[in-house]
Design a protein around this motif. Structure first.
Motif, PDB file in Angstrom:
ATOM      1  N   ALA A 167       0.853  -1.188   0.000  1.00 52.86           N
ATOM      2  CA  ALA A 167       0.000   0.000   0.000  1.00 52.86           C
ATOM      3  C   ALA A 167       0.890   1.239   0.000  1.00 52.86           C
ATOM      4  CB  ALA A 167      -0.912  -0.004   1.216  1.00 52.86           C
ATOM      5  N   LYS A 168       0.291   2.404  -0.265  1.00 51.99           N
ATOM      6  CA  LYS A 168       1.007   3.679  -0.201  1.00 51.99           C
ATOM      7  C   LYS A 168       0.446   4.470   0.978  1.00 51.99           C
ATOM      8  CE  LYS A 168       1.394   5.943  -4.064  1.00 51.99           C
ATOM      9  NZ  LYS A 168       0.995   6.564  -5.363  1.00 51.99           N
ATOM     10  N   ILE A 169       1.161   4.414   2.109  1.00 51.71           N
ATOM     11  CA  ILE A 169       0.622   4.951   3.361  1.00 51.71           C
ATOM     12  C   ILE A 169       1.401   6.180   3.807  1.00 51.71           C
ATOM     13  CG2 ILE A 169      -0.014   4.416   5.743  1.00 51.71           C
ATOM     14  CD1 ILE A 169       0.217   1.443   5.028  1.00 51.71           C
ATOM     15  N   LEU A 170       0.658   7.247   4.091  1.00 56.98           N
ATOM     16  CA  LEU A 170       1.179   8.433   4.752  1.00 56.98           C
ATOM     17  C   LEU A 170       0.459   8.578   6.087  1.00 56.98           C
ATOM     18  CD1 LEU A 170       1.014  10.929   1.744  1.00 56.98           C
ATOM     19  CD2 LEU A 170       3.088   9.929   2.693  1.00 56.98           C
ATOM     20  N   MET A 171       1.173   8.990   7.122  1.00 51.35           N
ATOM     21  CA  MET A 171       0.585   9.139   8.452  1.00 51.35           C
ATOM     22  C   MET A 171       0.554  10.607   8.853  1.00 51.35           C
ATOM     23  SD  MET A 171       2.021   7.774  12.133  1.00 51.35           S
ATOM     24  CE  MET A 171       3.550   8.697  11.866  1.00 51.35           C
ATOM     25  N   LYS A 172      -0.622  11.112   9.169  1.00 50.04           N
ATOM     26  CA  LYS A 172      -0.759  12.422   9.796  1.00 50.04           C
ATOM     27  C   LYS A 172      -0.573  12.208  11.296  1.00 50.04           C
ATOM     28  CE  LYS A 172      -2.048  16.845   9.730  1.00 50.04           C
ATOM     29  NZ  LYS A 172      -1.019  17.864   9.446  1.00 50.04           N
ATOM     30  N   ASN A 179      -2.855   9.144  13.005  1.00 49.27           N
ATOM     31  CA  ASN A 179      -2.440   8.715  14.341  1.00 49.27           C
ATOM     32  C   ASN A 179      -2.844   9.839  15.283  1.00 49.27           C
ATOM     33  OD1 ASN A 179      -1.192   7.304  16.484  1.00 49.27           O
ATOM     34  ND2 ASN A 179       0.584   8.632  16.312  1.00 49.27           N
ATOM     35  N   THR A 180      -3.889   9.605  16.058  1.00 50.62           N
ATOM     36  CA  THR A 180      -4.547  10.695  16.768  1.00 50.62           C
ATOM     37  C   THR A 180      -3.896  11.066  18.094  1.00 50.62           C
ATOM     38  OG1 THR A 180      -6.137   9.050  17.560  1.00 50.62           O
ATOM     39  CG2 THR A 180      -6.781  10.383  15.670  1.00 50.62           C
ATOM     40  N   GLY A 181      -2.881  10.323  18.536  1.00 49.19           N
ATOM     41  CA  GLY A 181      -2.247  10.676  19.802  1.00 49.19           C
ATOM     42  C   GLY A 181      -0.951   9.924  20.019  1.00 49.19           C
ATOM     43  N   ALA A 182      -0.298  10.274  21.116  1.00 48.73           N
ATOM     44  CA  ALA A 182       0.998   9.688  21.445  1.00 48.73           C
ATOM     45  C   ALA A 182       0.838   8.330  22.113  1.00 48.73           C
ATOM     46  CB  ALA A 182       1.767  10.631  22.376  1.00 48.73           C
ATOM     47  N   GLY A 183       1.600   7.336  21.633  1.00 48.38           N
ATOM     48  CA  GLY A 183       1.544   6.007  22.219  1.00 48.38           C
ATOM     49  C   GLY A 183       1.927   5.977  23.684  1.00 48.38           C
ATOM     50  N   ILE A 184       2.793   6.899  24.092  1.00 46.70           N
ATOM     51  CA  ILE A 184       3.268   6.900  25.477  1.00 46.70           C
ATOM     52  C   ILE A 184       2.174   7.298  26.467  1.00 46.70           C
ATOM     53  CG2 ILE A 184       5.687   7.266  24.897  1.00 46.70           C
ATOM     54  CD1 ILE A 184       5.277  10.243  25.514  1.00 46.70           C
ATOM     55  N   LYS A 185       1.019   7.769  25.979  1.00 47.64           N
ATOM     56  CA  LYS A 185      -0.078   8.099  26.883  1.00 47.64           C
ATOM     57  C   LYS A 185      -0.864   6.867  27.318  1.00 47.64           C
ATOM     58  CE  LYS A 185      -2.111  12.041  26.781  1.00 47.64           C
ATOM     59  NZ  LYS A 185      -2.953  13.221  26.440  1.00 47.64           N
ATOM     60  N   TYR A 186      -0.478   5.693  26.778  1.00 48.12           N
ATOM     61  CA  TYR A 186      -1.214   4.455  27.063  1.00 48.12           C
ATOM     62  C   TYR A 186      -0.288   3.395  27.630  1.00 48.12           C
ATOM     63  CZ  TYR A 186      -4.817   6.538  24.070  1.00 48.12           C
ATOM     64  OH  TYR A 186      -5.773   7.374  23.526  1.00 48.12           O
ATOM     65  N   PRO A 187       0.349   3.647  28.775  1.00 48.95           N
ATOM     66  CA  PRO A 187       1.303   2.670  29.307  1.00 48.95           C
ATOM     67  C   PRO A 187       0.655   1.362  29.723  1.00 48.95           C
ATOM     68  CG  PRO A 187       0.882   4.384  30.923  1.00 48.95           C
ATOM     69  CD  PRO A 187       0.244   4.839  29.646  1.00 48.95           C
ATOM     70  N   GLY A 188      -0.641   1.369  29.985  1.00 53.85           N
ATOM     71  CA  GLY A 188      -1.313   0.147  30.416  1.00 53.85           C
ATOM     72  C   GLY A 188      -1.718  -0.772  29.275  1.00 53.85           C
ATOM     73  N   VAL A 189      -1.613  -0.283  28.029  1.00 53.87           N
ATOM     74  CA  VAL A 189      -1.970  -1.103  26.861  1.00 53.87           C
ATOM     75  C   VAL A 189      -0.713  -1.811  26.380  1.00 53.87           C
ATOM     76  CG1 VAL A 189      -2.895  -1.086  24.523  1.00 53.87           C
ATOM     77  CG2 VAL A 189      -3.847   0.454  26.254  1.00 53.87           C
ATOM     78  N   ARG A 190      -0.700  -3.116  26.493  1.00 53.62           N
ATOM     79  CA  ARG A 190       0.512  -3.885  26.180  1.00 53.62           C
ATOM     80  C   ARG A 190       0.578  -4.233  24.709  1.00 53.62           C
ATOM     81  NH1 ARG A 190       3.154  -2.081  30.273  1.00 53.62           N
ATOM     82  NH2 ARG A 190       2.223  -2.607  32.284  1.00 53.62           N
ATOM     83  N   LEU A 191       1.810  -4.194  24.181  1.00 44.58           N
ATOM     84  CA  LEU A 191       2.017  -4.587  22.784  1.00 44.58           C
ATOM     85  C   LEU A 191       1.904  -6.100  22.647  1.00 44.58           C
ATOM     86  CD1 LEU A 191       5.049  -2.300  21.890  1.00 44.58           C
ATOM     87  CD2 LEU A 191       2.670  -1.989  21.268  1.00 44.58           C
TER      88      LEU A 191
END
Length: 376
Positions: A87-92, A364-376
């Motif tokens: 795909a051709k993906i750009l991230m805002k 990408n609507t926000g920073a990943g670091i704001k969700y420390p409780g969500v595990r990868l």
């Protein structure tokens, strides 16, 4: 300066005075949309913030000292993920905005306009990021705020609200339960689409995407959809730009992404309905899109249908896998809601709705670091 002319009901079309405090339509209680005399709007000028679009924003006299530099976030290629997904993906990337999420756009404009209209304080329910943004911008404006959020909301957003000096109410359940918890509060209601100006801040994402692409539109815009204000706003911006003559041709196909644990818009779209039904027992790790029934559901569905777009639900397991893959391949730590857009691209390439040569912008609507409780 702003050329705001009036407010218009999104459902019945009734006009309302834009220079009085307004919430929803006086006739049918539907959301109100800001309208402008676009014949008086010139090309954007000024610094690299959302206020460069001040002609199509509702604040009559914006105070330069109020802005925290919100807006003009980067439009970033994702080449490794593009190769992996064909795909051709750009991230805002809205993670770089003040308060750590795109909610700062709506708060900056909404709070500035509220103060201009004489509002002394605001109340709102939130899944986290919106409450944090509005509480902090309200503090900057010298306004009181009362914020209610579900007990499962990200802890960091709770801390942001408390740090602002706002009154915080923690509520069991969903954002719908949080709304009930502040019905007794006698302050201006700044809930999603219960005031007209949050959407005006959010629509600047649409203006920026087009300007950053050299005043052309991508083929597809993929948006994680809870209350859906960003998607509605982007659609509104695109229509305004077409009326202004800044773009022409077909609009980007808009894609609303939800979780299989809370997908009222997807279900309504699949059924061909004009509005959604309440989603019982809603839950998703992408907490920002855990909205059982958006107030503006009929506007979201209208935007999707008018652009030949679609709505798709992706499961939390795939969201977390794609969040991890994006960090590993691109060095980008997405918020869960942002990761849902990658899962949607994966699914839409798989079923053929997206073609390999489609230019796709994901939010990408926000920073990943704001969700420390969500595990990868």
């Amino acid at each position: 300066m702003s050329v705001l002319s009036h407010l218009e009901c999104a459902r019945c079309g009734l006009h309302h005075d834009a220079d009085q405090q307004q919430n929803v339509c006086h006739s049918c209680s539907s959301p109100l949309l800001a309208r402008y005399d676009l014949t008086r709007v010139g090309r954007p000028t000024g610094d690299d913030s959302l206020w460069r679009y001040r002609g199509v924003l509702p604040v009559r006299g914006p105070d330069p000292a109020f802005s925290l530099g919100e807006g003009m976030t980067p439009l970033v290629p994702l080449p490794a993920l593009s190769r992996a997904l064909d795909a051709k993906i750009l991230m805002k990337d809205e993670s770089l905005i003040p308060t750590g999420s795109f909610k700062a756009r709506g708060a900056a404009v909404g709070v500035a306009r509220a103060k201009e209209l004489g509002v002394k304080g605001i109340k709102m329910p939130t899944n986290g990021n919106a409450g944090a943004a509005w509480a902090l911008y309200a503090a900057r404006a010298g306004l009181r705020s009362v914020i209610a959020m579900p007990e499962d909301a990200p802890l960091i957003t709770r801390e942001e609200v408390e740090a602002s000096g706002a009154e915080l109410r923690i509520v069991p359940g969903t954002i719908a339960d949080a709304a009930q918890a502040i019905k007794d509060v006698d302050l201006f209601d700044a809930s999603t689409l219960k005031e007209p100006y949050r959407i005006e801040g959010k629509k600047t994402m649409g203006y920026e995407i087009v300007e950053q692409l050299g005043w052309r539109v991508p083929d597809v815009i993929v948006y994680p959809t809870g209350g859906g204000v960003g998607l509605i706003g982007i659609h509104k911006a695109l229509n305004e730009m077409r009326e202004l003559g800044w773009i022409d041709g077909p609009l980007p196909r808009l894609v609303a992404v939800q979780s299989t644990g809370c997908a009222p818009i997807v279900r309504a779209f699949d059924e061909g309905a004009d509005e959604s039904a309440f989603w019982d027992n809603a839950f998703t790790a992408a907490f920002g899109i855990n909205v059982p029934k958006p107030l503006g559901d009929f506007i979201i569905l209208r935007a999707i249908n008018e652009t030949n777009g679609t709505a798709i639900a992706v499961d939390d397991g795939q969201i977390l896998e794609d969040r991890a893959e994006c960090a590993r391949l691109e060095g980008v730590f997405l918020c869960p809601e942002g990761a849902a857009t990658i899962s949607a691209v994966r699914a839409l390439r798989g079923n053929g709705w997206l073609q390999a040569d489609d230019e796709v912008v994901v939010l990408n609507t926000g920073a990943g670091i704001k969700y420390p409780g969500v595990r990868l």
